[in-house]
Scaffold this motif. Sequence first.
Motif, PDB file in Angstrom:
ATOM      1  N   PRO A 127      57.852  -5.709  50.030  1.00  0.00           N
ATOM      2  CA  PRO A 127      59.233  -5.319  50.333  1.00  0.00           C
ATOM      3  C   PRO A 127      60.213  -6.007  49.377  1.00  0.00           C
ATOM      4  CG  PRO A 127      58.457  -6.940  51.909  1.00  0.00           C
ATOM      5  CD  PRO A 127      57.285  -6.610  51.035  1.00  0.00           C
ATOM      6  N   GLY A 128      61.445  -5.535  49.374  1.00  0.00           N
ATOM      7  CA  GLY A 128      62.464  -6.162  48.536  1.00  0.00           C
ATOM      8  C   GLY A 128      63.019  -5.182  47.508  1.00  0.00           C
ATOM      9  N   HIS A 129      64.008  -5.646  46.753  1.00  0.00           N
ATOM     10  CA  HIS A 129      64.722  -4.774  45.815  1.00  0.00           C
ATOM     11  C   HIS A 129      63.811  -4.245  44.705  1.00  0.00           C
ATOM     12  CE1 HIS A 129      68.175  -3.042  43.868  1.00  0.00           C
ATOM     13  NE2 HIS A 129      67.878  -3.654  42.744  1.00  0.00           N
ATOM     14  N   ASN A 130      63.018  -5.067  44.105  1.00  0.00           N
ATOM     15  CA  ASN A 130      61.893  -4.689  43.256  1.00  0.00           C
ATOM     16  C   ASN A 130      62.288  -3.876  42.013  1.00  0.00           C
ATOM     17  OD1 ASN A 130      59.323  -4.256  42.271  1.00  0.00           O
ATOM     18  ND2 ASN A 130      58.446  -3.929  44.304  1.00  0.00           N
ATOM     19  N   GLU A 131      62.913  -4.542  41.062  1.00  0.00           N
ATOM     20  CA  GLU A 131      63.236  -3.903  39.795  1.00  0.00           C
ATOM     21  C   GLU A 131      61.991  -3.577  38.969  1.00  0.00           C
ATOM     22  OE1 GLU A 131      66.520  -2.973  38.210  1.00  0.00           O
ATOM     23  OE2 GLU A 131      66.430  -2.767  40.396  1.00  0.00           O
ATOM     24  N   GLY A 134      55.734  -2.078  51.454  1.00  0.00           N
ATOM     25  CA  GLY A 134      57.183  -2.160  51.582  1.00  0.00           C
ATOM     26  C   GLY A 134      57.837  -1.369  50.468  1.00  0.00           C
ATOM     27  N   LYS A 135      59.121  -1.077  50.635  1.00  0.00           N
ATOM     28  CA  LYS A 135      59.822  -0.312  49.593  1.00  0.00           C
ATOM     29  C   LYS A 135      61.255  -0.808  49.463  1.00  0.00           C
ATOM     30  CE  LYS A 135      61.644   3.572  52.303  1.00  0.00           C
ATOM     31  NZ  LYS A 135      63.067   3.370  51.985  1.00  0.00           N
ATOM     32  N   PRO A 136      61.842  -0.613  48.274  1.00  0.00           N
ATOM     33  CA  PRO A 136      63.255  -0.979  48.081  1.00  0.00           C
ATOM     34  C   PRO A 136      64.190   0.088  48.629  1.00  0.00           C
ATOM     35  CG  PRO A 136      62.307  -0.149  46.042  1.00  0.00           C
ATOM     36  CD  PRO A 136      61.186  -0.188  47.022  1.00  0.00           C
ATOM     37  N   GLU A 165      54.682   2.918  55.507  1.00  0.00           N
ATOM     38  CA  GLU A 165      55.025   1.524  55.798  1.00  0.00           C
ATOM     39  C   GLU A 165      53.817   0.764  56.316  1.00  0.00           C
ATOM     40  OE1 GLU A 165      58.464  -1.102  58.063  1.00  0.00           O
ATOM     41  OE2 GLU A 165      58.071   0.954  58.726  1.00  0.00           O
ATOM     42  N   VAL A 166      53.558  -0.370  55.709  1.00  0.00           N
ATOM     43  CA  VAL A 166      52.546  -1.314  56.185  1.00  0.00           C
ATOM     44  C   VAL A 166      53.205  -2.685  56.181  1.00  0.00           C
ATOM     45  CG1 VAL A 166      50.289  -2.364  55.786  1.00  0.00           C
ATOM     46  CG2 VAL A 166      50.638   0.058  55.231  1.00  0.00           C
ATOM     47  N   PRO A 196      67.300   6.939  34.962  1.00  0.00           N
ATOM     48  CA  PRO A 196      66.715   6.879  36.309  1.00  0.00           C
ATOM     49  C   PRO A 196      65.696   7.983  36.514  1.00  0.00           C
ATOM     50  CG  PRO A 196      69.098   6.681  36.397  1.00  0.00           C
ATOM     51  CD  PRO A 196      68.764   7.087  34.993  1.00  0.00           C
ATOM     52  N   SER A 197      64.694   7.702  37.341  1.00  0.00           N
ATOM     53  CA  SER A 197      63.740   8.729  37.727  1.00  0.00           C
ATOM     54  C   SER A 197      64.278   9.490  38.924  1.00  0.00           C
ATOM     55  CB  SER A 197      62.387   8.088  38.088  1.00  0.00           C
ATOM     56  OG  SER A 197      62.491   7.404  39.336  1.00  0.00           O
ATOM     57  N   LYS A 198      63.598  10.568  39.282  1.00  0.00           N
ATOM     58  CA  LYS A 198      64.014  11.362  40.439  1.00  0.00           C
ATOM     59  C   LYS A 198      63.801  10.631  41.756  1.00  0.00           C
ATOM     60  CE  LYS A 198      59.543  13.745  40.777  1.00  0.00           C
ATOM     61  NZ  LYS A 198      58.870  15.075  40.719  1.00  0.00           N
ATOM     62  N   TYR A 199      63.102   9.490  41.713  1.00  0.00           N
ATOM     63  CA  TYR A 199      62.824   8.712  42.923  1.00  0.00           C
ATOM     64  C   TYR A 199      63.900   7.668  43.203  1.00  0.00           C
ATOM     65  CZ  TYR A 199      58.252  10.843  42.373  1.00  0.00           C
ATOM     66  OH  TYR A 199      57.247  11.745  42.242  1.00  0.00           O
ATOM     67  N   GLU A 200      64.913   7.583  42.355  1.00  0.00           N
ATOM     68  CA  GLU A 200      65.958   6.578  42.515  1.00  0.00           C
ATOM     69  C   GLU A 200      67.206   7.188  43.167  1.00  0.00           C
ATOM     70  OE1 GLU A 200      66.680   4.097  39.015  1.00  0.00           O
ATOM     71  OE2 GLU A 200      64.780   4.829  38.198  1.00  0.00           O
ATOM     72  N   ILE A 201      67.741   6.516  44.169  1.00  0.00           N
ATOM     73  CA  ILE A 201      69.032   6.884  44.723  1.00  0.00           C
ATOM     74  C   ILE A 201      70.110   6.316  43.819  1.00  0.00           C
ATOM     75  CG2 ILE A 201      70.578   6.636  46.696  1.00  0.00           C
ATOM     76  CD1 ILE A 201      68.053   6.265  48.435  1.00  0.00           C
ATOM     77  N   ILE A 202      70.885   7.171  43.244  1.00  0.00           N
ATOM     78  CA  ILE A 202      71.913   6.736  42.277  1.00  0.00           C
ATOM     79  C   ILE A 202      73.180   6.306  43.014  1.00  0.00           C
ATOM     80  CG2 ILE A 202      73.239   7.381  40.234  1.00  0.00           C
ATOM     81  CD1 ILE A 202      70.194   7.370  39.882  1.00  0.00           C
TER      82      ILE A 202
END
Length: 232
Positions: free
Chosen positions: A11-15, A38-40, A49-50, A226-232
Amino acid sequence: MGKTFVYICRPGHNEELRYSIRSVSFFYPNSTIWIVGGKPDWYNGNFIEVHQNSNSFKNVRRSLAAIIDVDEIPDNVIVMNDDFFFLKRLNKIPNYISGTLKDKIFYYEENEASPSYVSRLIDLRTHCKRFNKEPLDFELHVPISINKKLLSRVVQENVMWRSNYGNRFINEDDTKKISDVKVYPKSQYNFKNYNYLKPKYPFVSTQDDTFEEVKNNLLEKMFPNPSKYEII
């Protein structure tokens, strides 16, 4: 049909994950990505989610186990860590090894690497000798292709899963030998540090202490968008 990449993540922001996904999306625009663990907050793709409430070794095994029964995830996938970055496209991702586990153990002992890690390698080699007379070392910081049904036979065993899987199910004739691609801090593990500015292989991997350097000198230049998986 595009490839499916499965990330085992904390988990975490994860750049690191942001730029890893950018590298996959750049070279494999038709791919599908899943994150497990986890995911940012900035990620908007497929997610399982695990809870990451144990040590990293157990967290990884639990995350791997979680993908096995998910029907939406195909049987054959490419497993990624959040700090693996593609530097070129490969139509087929080889099964990478560094050589034998015996040689790796000797190499680490000679260079006075972490005794606890060496101990885990020794246990791993003992375990894998049931399947391969001289077990191979798949413990590299690169993507690995796996089959979920085969993974289910190793994921609960208390050894490092990559070499456990590889020595059981991957023929040595189908492997490719490389050095590891991890970039370490200059004061640590100089004996095996990877020169990412002159990469020999189509990947690079970072640590927390080296990500910013590699991002500033390489990743931002290669993957600025940015990729399509990023919320801008």
